[in-house]
Motif scaffolding. Structure first.
Motif, PDB file in Angstrom:
ATOM      1  N   SER A 151       0.566 -54.280  85.598  1.00 50.21           N
ATOM      2  CA  SER A 151       0.344 -55.716  85.753  1.00 50.21           C
ATOM      3  C   SER A 151       1.263 -56.562  84.879  1.00 50.21           C
ATOM      4  O   SER A 151       1.349 -57.777  85.060  1.00 50.21           O
ATOM      5  CB  SER A 151      -1.120 -56.061  85.434  1.00 50.21           C
ATOM      6  N   ASP A 152       1.983 -55.928  83.920  1.00 53.13           N
ATOM      7  CA  ASP A 152       2.904 -56.678  83.069  1.00 53.13           C
ATOM      8  C   ASP A 152       4.338 -56.665  83.608  1.00 53.13           C
ATOM      9  O   ASP A 152       5.271 -57.023  82.901  1.00 53.13           O
ATOM     10  CB  ASP A 152       2.868 -56.159  81.632  1.00 53.13           C
ATOM     11  N   ILE A 206      12.500 -51.159  87.093  1.00 54.05           N
ATOM     12  CA  ILE A 206      12.944 -52.514  86.771  1.00 54.05           C
ATOM     13  C   ILE A 206      11.760 -53.299  86.203  1.00 54.05           C
ATOM     14  O   ILE A 206      10.604 -52.881  86.335  1.00 54.05           O
ATOM     15  CB  ILE A 206      13.555 -53.233  87.992  1.00 54.05           C
ATOM     16  N   LYS A 207      12.046 -54.447  85.581  1.00 53.10           N
ATOM     17  CA  LYS A 207      10.997 -55.225  84.899  1.00 53.10           C
ATOM     18  C   LYS A 207      11.184 -56.712  85.161  1.00 53.10           C
ATOM     19  O   LYS A 207      12.306 -57.221  85.096  1.00 53.10           O
ATOM     20  CB  LYS A 207      11.078 -54.954  83.394  1.00 53.10           C
ATOM     21  N   ILE A 208      10.087 -57.399  85.486  1.00 54.78           N
ATOM     22  CA  ILE A 208      10.106 -58.854  85.588  1.00 54.78           C
ATOM     23  C   ILE A 208       9.172 -59.425  84.519  1.00 54.78           C
ATOM     24  O   ILE A 208       8.223 -58.761  84.090  1.00 54.78           O
ATOM     25  CB  ILE A 208       9.681 -59.352  86.987  1.00 54.78           C
ATOM     26  N   GLU A 209       9.453 -60.629  84.077  1.00 54.77           N
ATOM     27  CA  GLU A 209       8.641 -61.272  83.046  1.00 54.77           C
ATOM     28  C   GLU A 209       7.479 -62.002  83.699  1.00 54.77           C
ATOM     29  O   GLU A 209       7.567 -63.168  84.070  1.00 54.77           O
ATOM     30  CB  GLU A 209       9.496 -62.230  82.210  1.00 54.77           C
ATOM     31  N   ALA A 210       6.384 -61.295  83.882  1.00 57.59           N
ATOM     32  CA  ALA A 210       5.173 -61.861  84.487  1.00 57.59           C
ATOM     33  C   ALA A 210       3.982 -61.031  84.046  1.00 57.59           C
ATOM     34  O   ALA A 210       4.130 -59.865  83.648  1.00 57.59           O
ATOM     35  CB  ALA A 210       5.288 -61.867  86.010  1.00 57.59           C
ATOM     36  N   LEU A 218      -0.304 -59.268  87.273  1.00 56.05           N
ATOM     37  CA  LEU A 218       0.164 -58.962  88.627  1.00 56.05           C
ATOM     38  C   LEU A 218      -0.707 -57.894  89.286  1.00 56.05           C
ATOM     39  O   LEU A 218      -1.260 -57.025  88.600  1.00 56.05           O
ATOM     40  CB  LEU A 218       1.607 -58.465  88.571  1.00 56.05           C
ATOM     41  N   PRO A 219      -0.830 -57.950  90.604  1.00 55.35           N
ATOM     42  CA  PRO A 219      -1.545 -56.867  91.306  1.00 55.35           C
ATOM     43  C   PRO A 219      -0.726 -55.583  91.215  1.00 55.35           C
ATOM     44  O   PRO A 219       0.499 -55.615  91.321  1.00 55.35           O
ATOM     45  CB  PRO A 219      -1.607 -57.375  92.756  1.00 55.35           C
ATOM     46  N   LYS A 268      -5.481 -54.855 100.685  1.00 53.78           N
ATOM     47  CA  LYS A 268      -5.626 -54.577  99.251  1.00 53.78           C
ATOM     48  C   LYS A 268      -4.317 -54.187  98.578  1.00 53.78           C
ATOM     49  O   LYS A 268      -4.084 -54.528  97.414  1.00 53.78           O
ATOM     50  CB  LYS A 268      -6.673 -53.477  99.041  1.00 53.78           C
ATOM     51  N   GLN A 269      -3.454 -53.447  99.284  1.00 56.90           N
ATOM     52  CA  GLN A 269      -2.244 -52.924  98.657  1.00 56.90           C
ATOM     53  C   GLN A 269      -0.996 -53.756  98.940  1.00 56.90           C
ATOM     54  O   GLN A 269      -0.022 -53.685  98.190  1.00 56.90           O
ATOM     55  CB  GLN A 269      -1.996 -51.474  99.106  1.00 56.90           C
ATOM     56  N   GLY A 270      -1.007 -54.530 100.013  1.00 56.17           N
ATOM     57  CA  GLY A 270       0.148 -55.355 100.351  1.00 56.17           C
ATOM     58  C   GLY A 270       0.635 -56.248  99.219  1.00 56.17           C
ATOM     59  O   GLY A 270       1.853 -56.344  98.975  1.00 56.17           O
ATOM     60  N   PRO A 271      -0.255 -56.906  98.463  1.00 56.65           N
ATOM     61  CA  PRO A 271       0.187 -57.788  97.377  1.00 56.65           C
ATOM     62  C   PRO A 271       0.940 -57.082  96.251  1.00 56.65           C
ATOM     63  O   PRO A 271       1.633 -57.742  95.465  1.00 56.65           O
ATOM     64  CB  PRO A 271      -1.142 -58.380  96.853  1.00 56.65           C
ATOM     65  N   ALA A 272       0.817 -55.757  96.137  1.00 54.24           N
ATOM     66  CA  ALA A 272       1.513 -55.022  95.068  1.00 54.24           C
ATOM     67  C   ALA A 272       2.907 -54.570  95.493  1.00 54.24           C
ATOM     68  O   ALA A 272       3.630 -53.982  94.686  1.00 54.24           O
ATOM     69  CB  ALA A 272       0.679 -53.817  94.645  1.00 54.24           C
ATOM     70  N   VAL A 273       3.288 -54.832  96.738  1.00 55.85           N
ATOM     71  CA  VAL A 273       4.609 -54.454  97.245  1.00 55.85           C
ATOM     72  C   VAL A 273       5.542 -55.651  97.161  1.00 55.85           C
ATOM     73  O   VAL A 273       5.163 -56.773  97.495  1.00 55.85           O
ATOM     74  CB  VAL A 273       4.513 -53.950  98.700  1.00 55.85           C
ATOM     75  N   VAL A 274       6.775 -55.417  96.707  1.00 57.17           N
ATOM     76  CA  VAL A 274       7.714 -56.520  96.490  1.00 57.17           C
ATOM     77  C   VAL A 274       8.971 -56.337  97.337  1.00 57.17           C
ATOM     78  O   VAL A 274       9.317 -55.223  97.743  1.00 57.17           O
ATOM     79  CB  VAL A 274       8.106 -56.657  95.002  1.00 57.17           C
TER      80      VAL A 274
END
Length: 473
Positions: A106-107, A149-153, A156-157, A38-44
């Motif tokens: 999520s933004d 930091i910020k990405i344009e997406a 997001l999870p 559940k939490q893995g997808p939110a890690v970058v």
């Protein structure tokens, strides 16, 4: 024959009795599989590219320019070596390093460590689904090692934020990150301690764990078993560069407060008093006639600072600040920094054995602290006193540099004074809360102290002041 049969029976019983216990222990061990899913997808994964102008990569001659190895060396402060490409006088050279982070909203807002993105010319974020985005640094705070930091997406999870104050020592926790570039690696352990103070880290009450944290994990999340983020993995203690079971995480509430300020203002506003403090040791407590060692001892007060205007003095011991107890000196910077500048707060102090409460207006911490003037080291033929100090009065010019303070310059330090840590060039400001007016007066005070008693000598060294306990022989 009977003895052999009995030993066999005992062995069989041991197996029979042990098996249910082992099954019970295995049943009670935590299951991290759901947390990982559940939490893995939110890690970058965060990749940083920096251009070194006239400098080289970090490492040793002949070493390959491997980004994971470079991150390992960079994180532990290993400098470049002469003779490498891009050293001074050479061409510009690109370096790469890796870190971790986690999606806060999520933004596209992502939290990581300030040391991960410091001096970055390009920040590349790689998501769990392998998509890559260039990131913009919204802001970074070196004092807490937090960056936003910020990405344009969109869509997001994101992580769920937990309460680090609810953590208990011994509780299971897990980290997800990219140690040495190995993406989405999970490691687990327990909370070893809370509110840990580290040298040169005055504004973070660290969570200490035995979770395996390695270079590349920096900036990644620390989860509790409910899948909530409770911290950002920031530092390790290591003698060999790898994990040794001593890992330190920034509590998520501290990080969220910093990220909110960075997002709103691009800068951090902290409360400030303008004092130098130190721990109340057993020896210092004895010299001040105290029974307890709690509180923060004021070693120096900056002229015209909020502390000076509010009536705080060197030698005061702060016991409470705005109603919050100050158990150790490391508690005070965090509490003051978290106070909104301009707020007037009650400060409970101990002054010469008497309790007193002052009303203090909190200032805003300046970006850089003022630099105190250095003192000269002129020779003299004066004799050393009872504790081994050879002193002389300050010149008018030296007093002016010390904002008019009276003091005695240490020409030589031997015996008990040297053993206590006083050295040539220090300035003696006082003895047991009494200002040092002259060499004769100071030496008379020393001579009046009975052998075996401990005195507290207030010393200025460079831009800091501290009390030094000395046992008179």
């Amino acid at each position: 024959m009977m003895r052999r049969w009995m030993s066999g029976l005992m062995f069989a019983c041991a197996i029979t009795l042990t098996q249910p216990i082992l099954h019970a222990q295995a049943k009670d061990l935590p299951d991290f599989t759901e947390l990982a899913e559940k939490q893995g997808p939110a890690v970058v994964n965060i990749s940083i590219t920096s251009v070194v102008h006239g400098g080289g990569t970090i490492g040793f001659p002949g070493m390959p320019n491997d980004e994971n190895l470079q991150e390992f060396l960079r994180r532990f402060g290993i400098p470049g070596m002469p003779g490498m490409p891009g050293q001074e006088g050479g061409q510009d050279y690109k370096t790469q390093s890796l870190g971790s982070g986690f999606i806060l909203s999520s933004d596209g807002y992502i939290l990581t460590n300030a040391h991960v993105v410091n001096e970055a010319d390009e920040v590349l974020v790689k998501l769990y689904d392998k998509r890559e985005f260039k990131a913009k640094i919204i802001g970074a705070d070196k004092r807490t090692d937090v960056a936003l930091i910020k990405i344009e997406a969109t869509g997001l999870p994101k992580v769920t934020v937990g309460d680090p104050n609810a953590l208990k020592v011994g509780e299971w926790v897990a980290a997800i990150g990219s140690p040495f570039g190995l993406e989405n690696t999970m490691t687990a352990g327990i909370v070893s301690a809370k509110g840990r103070a580290l040298p040169q880290e005055n504004y973070v009450p660290f969570i200490q764990t035995d979770v395996a944290i390695n270079p590349g994990n920096s900036g990644g999340p620390l989860f509790n078993l409910r899948g909530e983020v409770v911290g950002i993995n920031s530092q390790i203690y290591s003698k060999n560069g790898g994990s040794m079971g001593l890992s330190f995480s920034i509590p998520i509430d501290v990080a969220i407060d910093i990220s909110n300020q960075l997002k709103a203002n691009g800068r951090i506003s902290r409360g400030w008093l303008g004092i130098g403090i130190q721990e109340v040791t057993k020896d210092l407590a004895e010299s001040f006639g105290l029974k307890q060692t709690s509180g923060a001892l004021i070693a120096g007060v900056e002229k015209n600072s909020p502390a000076d205007k509010g009536g705080l003095e060197a030698g005061d011991i702060i016991l409470k600040f705005d109603g919050k107890p100050i158990t150790t000196s490391s508690d005070l910077p965090r509490v003051v920094a978290a106070t909104k500048p301009g707020k007037v707060v009650p400060v409970e102090i101990l002054r010469k054995g008497a309790s007193k409460t002052l009303q203090l207006g909190v200032g805003e911490m300046p970006s850089e602290q003022p630099e105190a003037a250095a003192t000269s080291k002129e020779p003299t033929k004066a004799e050393s006193n009872k504790i081994g100090l050879t002193l002389r009065e300050l010149t008018p010019q030296q007093k002016k540099k010390l904002n008019g303070k009276n003091g005695l310059l240490v020409i030589e330090s031997v015996g008990a004074a040297a053993q206590a840590g006083i050295r040539r060039g220090d300035v003696i400001l006082g003895l047991n809360n009494n200002e040092s007016q002259s060499v004769d007066a100071f030496n008379k005070q020393i001579n009046a102290v009975a052998s075996g008693k401990t005195i507290a000598v207030l010393v200025q060294r460079g831009d800091s002041t501290l009390y030094v306990p000395i046992k008179v022989k």
